[in-house]
Design a protein around this motif. Structure first.
Motif, PDB file in Angstrom:
ATOM      1  N   ALA A 189       0.829  -1.205   0.000  1.00 15.97           N
ATOM      2  CA  ALA A 189       0.000   0.000   0.000  1.00 15.97           C
ATOM      3  C   ALA A 189       0.865   1.257   0.000  1.00 15.97           C
ATOM      4  CB  ALA A 189      -0.924  -0.011   1.219  1.00 15.97           C
ATOM      5  N   GLY A 190       1.971   1.241   0.749  1.00 18.94           N
ATOM      6  CA  GLY A 190       2.859   2.403   0.796  1.00 18.94           C
ATOM      7  C   GLY A 190       3.501   2.698  -0.551  1.00 18.94           C
ATOM      8  N   ILE A 191       3.924   1.653  -1.267  1.00 15.81           N
ATOM      9  CA  ILE A 191       4.529   1.852  -2.591  1.00 15.81           C
ATOM     10  C   ILE A 191       3.490   2.366  -3.577  1.00 15.81           C
ATOM     11  CG2 ILE A 191       5.586   0.669  -4.540  1.00 15.81           C
ATOM     12  CD1 ILE A 191       7.023  -1.129  -2.598  1.00 15.81           C
ATOM     13  N   LEU A 192       2.285   1.806  -3.531  1.00 11.97           N
ATOM     14  CA  LEU A 192       1.224   2.270  -4.428  1.00 11.97           C
ATOM     15  C   LEU A 192       0.870   3.720  -4.147  1.00 11.97           C
ATOM     16  CD1 LEU A 192      -1.084  -0.881  -4.389  1.00 11.97           C
ATOM     17  CD2 LEU A 192       0.294  -0.074  -6.304  1.00 11.97           C
ATOM     18  N   ASN A 193       0.882   4.110  -2.874  1.00 12.10           N
ATOM     19  CA  ASN A 193       0.602   5.503  -2.538  1.00 12.10           C
ATOM     20  C   ASN A 193       1.719   6.412  -3.035  1.00 12.10           C
ATOM     21  OD1 ASN A 193      -1.133   7.455  -0.959  1.00 12.10           O
ATOM     22  ND2 ASN A 193       0.801   7.745   0.101  1.00 12.10           N
ATOM     23  N   HIS A 201      -5.279  -1.912  16.612  1.00 11.20           N
ATOM     24  CA  HIS A 201      -4.124  -1.912  15.710  1.00 11.20           C
ATOM     25  C   HIS A 201      -4.625  -1.648  14.297  1.00 11.20           C
ATOM     26  CE1 HIS A 201      -1.767  -3.609  18.998  1.00 11.20           C
ATOM     27  NE2 HIS A 201      -2.733  -4.513  19.153  1.00 11.20           N
ATOM     28  N   LYS A 202      -4.480  -0.436  13.844  1.00 12.13           N
ATOM     29  CA  LYS A 202      -4.959  -0.053  12.519  1.00 12.13           C
ATOM     30  C   LYS A 202      -3.867  -0.244  11.476  1.00 12.13           C
ATOM     31  CE  LYS A 202      -6.990   3.830   9.968  1.00 12.13           C
ATOM     32  NZ  LYS A 202      -7.341   5.268  10.007  1.00 12.13           N
ATOM     33  N   ALA A 203      -4.235  -0.806  10.346  1.00 11.35           N
ATOM     34  CA  ALA A 203      -3.284  -0.970   9.238  1.00 11.35           C
ATOM     35  C   ALA A 203      -2.910   0.400   8.678  1.00 11.35           C
ATOM     36  CB  ALA A 203      -3.885  -1.842   8.146  1.00 11.35           C
ATOM     37  N   GLU A 204      -1.617   0.629   8.495  1.00  9.92           N
ATOM     38  CA  GLU A 204      -1.123   1.931   8.038  1.00  9.92           C
ATOM     39  C   GLU A 204      -0.237   1.752   6.815  1.00  9.92           C
ATOM     40  OE1 GLU A 204      -2.059   4.694   9.299  1.00  9.92           O
ATOM     41  OE2 GLU A 204      -2.783   4.245  11.324  1.00  9.92           O
ATOM     42  N   LEU A 205      -0.127   2.834   6.043  1.00 13.27           N
ATOM     43  CA  LEU A 205       0.796   2.838   4.913  1.00 13.27           C
ATOM     44  C   LEU A 205       2.220   2.722   5.429  1.00 13.27           C
ATOM     45  CD1 LEU A 205      -0.712   5.799   2.857  1.00 13.27           C
ATOM     46  CD2 LEU A 205      -0.944   3.385   2.317  1.00 13.27           C
TER      47      LEU A 205
END
Length: 670
Positions: free
Chosen positions: A242-246, A467-471
């Motif tokens: 998700a971080g790379i896509l962002n 625990h929330k999923a984060e970028l």
């Protein structure tokens, strides 16, 4: 030996002919892409003919041909959707107890031959023999080819990060805004198979980033989610995807490929984070859920959070134009999971209310607080304390929750049955049926005759997670690499943006041990303070020239001290040097200046160089003989003794053109 094997594996990637499920899938994708581009060319030709002709008979034939081509394209698109729906290929081989996860497929690309364009550019731009760089060009091509079949592990990610880090170096060396190399980069849309072709490297960078995110998603789906370690790997990998896509979405805003459009990337980011949140829920439930009121309520809110995120994902997938390109399996699975986890949340609340009556040893205030945080609103006339204390109220609300759980599981099963791709996933069907059966059993254990007249509707459950999923942008998105074309010289000077003259040979003949010029800069060194009357100037040396060779020694990467060491031993016969001049641009001012006095270099900061004769009246200037490059006089030695310094070993390294004030202490006092 192990390091060598790892480096070799990292450099070559996976065997493209290996008959693994993933390689077969990629080979089928490549074949489909070729068929799609063939049909698209036929359609384009037919449409052009339709516009050009006025013959009605020809038009009828062309329209008939177009209908066939469009039908073939629809069939090929359907086959490509089937490949994107093959999520079982990416799952863990021993995974049968968890709901399958979705992985992104790698984008396909055509091979690129850098050989001829780069050789021509090296000869034309850098005035060097391009054939002498065959090994470097071959290494670059091998690295790019290996990125087409990366291994599904850290070595594969490192391989792609290595190539991604090389791209800016290659771009600076060979891709000039005023020169077309003739190299075309072709990448296929991972959803539609439509090819996109560009001559600049923006598409190449964006596609490599997309494939890195896809590889992280494949690593996540392969993880063993029956262990805490495997779940942690899956969570981290999905967050990094998700971080790379962002990062891709924010950096490359005008990529022509639809799978990297802002709308599609936003949906994919949500999907990756939703799956990370699902793995976080599984990690919480892995040790077992304590059969206590507070623990069950906590798990209910965690499940509601997963359901909420998947509902957002499903809503984004059914929006136009995303719904026309996203595989039906993806949107259907998101809808199934949203219903499934919502039903689980209602089941947990029902279990807490039906199986745990408020006893004398229970903390009444704590349970009341917990229950009030679970509901946004309660049925009219009811309060949390009434539900907890009154057995009938507690039973009524608990049964209402179990009824909603049953309805949600039935909706999940119905949705599952509507998608023929999902019907192949037996593990998902088994989990949905088991959850439905469990809710039915809970309902039958607590049913009575009065339930037929009970119309109470269970309230919605507030989603909440600890625990929330984060970028997460991985640190390995860029790695330190050695420039393949380092022999061309320092990139800050020898780049595609700069135009150079061909190297000129200048004969240096010392006159009274004076060469008639001064050197400054780090690497390469630059000629300044040139005496127009010296023999070097007569031979063609110019102010601002860069020395690239002394005799047969290449000195593009040498600093002032090293070049002076080569020049100080010039005898009366002299020596040849190779110099180049910058064309159509002003040469950048190097960091330092140095003259040679008393066998020791005398260094000046840029601030000192700024206060030159430029501030004087031009009319009052006189052409005088400058300080000699090799001056052995005692007077100069005594005058400069207090300010002399020797360069450190770091002088061999390239420095920024404009250093900070702290850089004046980089040499030791003599």
């Amino acid at each position: 030996i192990t390091d060598c094997l790892q480096n070799n594996c990292s450099q070559t990637g996976c065997n493209p002919f290996a008959q693994t499920g993933r390689s077969k899938l990629q080979n089928q994708r490549a074949s489909l892409n070729k068929e799609i581009i063939k049909e698209m060319r036929m359609r384009a030709g037919a449409e052009n003919l339709l516009k050009a002709t006025s013959n009605n008979k020809v038009k009828e034939m062309v329209l008939l041909e177009l209908s066939y081509v469009n039908s073939n394209l629809q069939l090929l698109m359907g086959q490509l959707e089937g490949l994107n729906s093959s999520v079982d290929v990416y799952q863990n081989a021993q995974e049968t107890a968890n709901i399958p996860l979705i992985a992104l497929g790698l984008k396909e690309t055509k091979e690129v031959d850098f050989s001829t364009p780069f050789k021509d550019f090296i000869l034309d731009h850098y005035s060097e023999d391009g054939n002498s760089y065959e090994d470097e060009i071959a290494d670059l091509m091998d690295l790019r080819q290996a990125c087409r079949t990366p291994s599904r592990n850290e070595a594969g990610l490192e391989l792609m990060a290595k190539y991604y880090s090389h791209i800016p170096l290659v771009e600076s060396r060979f891709f000039s805004p005023n020169y077309q190399t003739g190299i075309f980069f072709t990448w296929y849309d991972s959803f539609t198979g439509v090819p996109v072709c560009q001559q600049n490297l923006s598409l190449e960078k964006a596609s490599i980033l997309f494939n890195m995110a896809a590889l992280y998603s494949q690593i996540a789906t392969r993880s063993n989610r029956q262990t805490t370690k495997g779940l942690m790997e899956a969570i981290s990998s999905f967050q990094k995807a998700a971080g790379i896509l962002n990062h891709l979405k924010e950096t490359f805003t005008h990529t022509p490929s639809y799978d990297m459009s802002p709308a599609m990337l936003s949906m994919l980011i949500r999907l990756m984070l939703a799956q990370a949140q699902e793995c976080l829920f599984e990690k919480t439930a892995l040790p077992g859920i304590r059969n206590q009121f507070n623990s069950l309520m906590k798990m209910a809110q965690e499940a509601a959070k997963v359901s909420e995120i998947y509902d957002y994902v499903h809503q984004s997938m059914i929006q136009t134009p995303i719904k026309d390109n996203v595989p039906l399996l993806w949107s259907t699975m998101s809808q199934v999971k949203a219903n499934h986890y919502r039903s689980m949340a209602h089941y947990f609340v029902a279990s807490a209310l039906l199986d745990h009556q408020l006893g004398p040893n229970d903390d009444e205030d704590q349970q009341e607080k917990t229950l009030s945080q679970v509901y946004d609103h309660l049925p009219e006339g009811r309060t949390p304390l009434d539900i907890l204390k009154k057995k009938d109220e507690r039973q009524c609300i608990g049964k209402a929750h179990i009824r909603r759980a049953i309805l949600g599981h039935e909706e999940a099963l119905r949705t599952y049955a509507l998608c023929h791709h999902l019907n192949k996933m037996d593990a998902l069907q088994d989990i949905l049926k088991a959850s439905h059966e469990r809710s039915l059993n809970k309902c039958s254990d607590n049913e009575n005759e009065d339930d037929f007249t009970d119309y109470t509707e269970a309230p919605d459950i507030i989603s909440k997670t600890e625990h929330k999923a984060e970028l997460e942008v991985p640190a390995t998105i860029k790695v330190k690499v050695n420039d393949f074309f380092q022999r061309l010289g320092p990139l800050s000077v020898f780049s595609a943006k700069q135009r150079w003259t061909a190297p000129r040979t200048i004969r240096l003949r010392p006159e009274d041990r004076d060469l008639g010029f001064t050197l400054k800069g780090e690497s390469p060194v630059q000629v300044v303070s040139l005496d127009p009357q010296c023999s070097a100037a007569t031979d063609g040396l110019k102010e601002g020239d860069y020395i690239v060779a002394v005799g047969s020694t290449d000195c593009k990467w040498m600093g002032v001290s090293e070049v002076m060491r080569l020049l100080k031993d010039v005898n009366h016969e002299g020596t040849d040097i190779q110099v180049v001049s910058l064309m159509d641009s002003t040469p950048s001012m190097p960091t330092k200046s140095a003259t040679f006095c008393g066998n020791l270099p005398k260094t000046y900061s840029m601030i000192c160089l700024a206060y030159d004769d430029d501030g004087k009246n031009p009319k009052s200037r006189k052409v005088t003989k400058k300080s000699s490059f090799l001056s052995w006089g005692l007077k100069n030695k005594l005058k400069s003794a207090s300010t002399l310094s020797l360069p450190t070993a770091d002088w061999n390294k390239p420095f920024p053109s404009f250093p900070s004030s702290s850089s004046h202490n980089d040499s030791a006092l003599y």
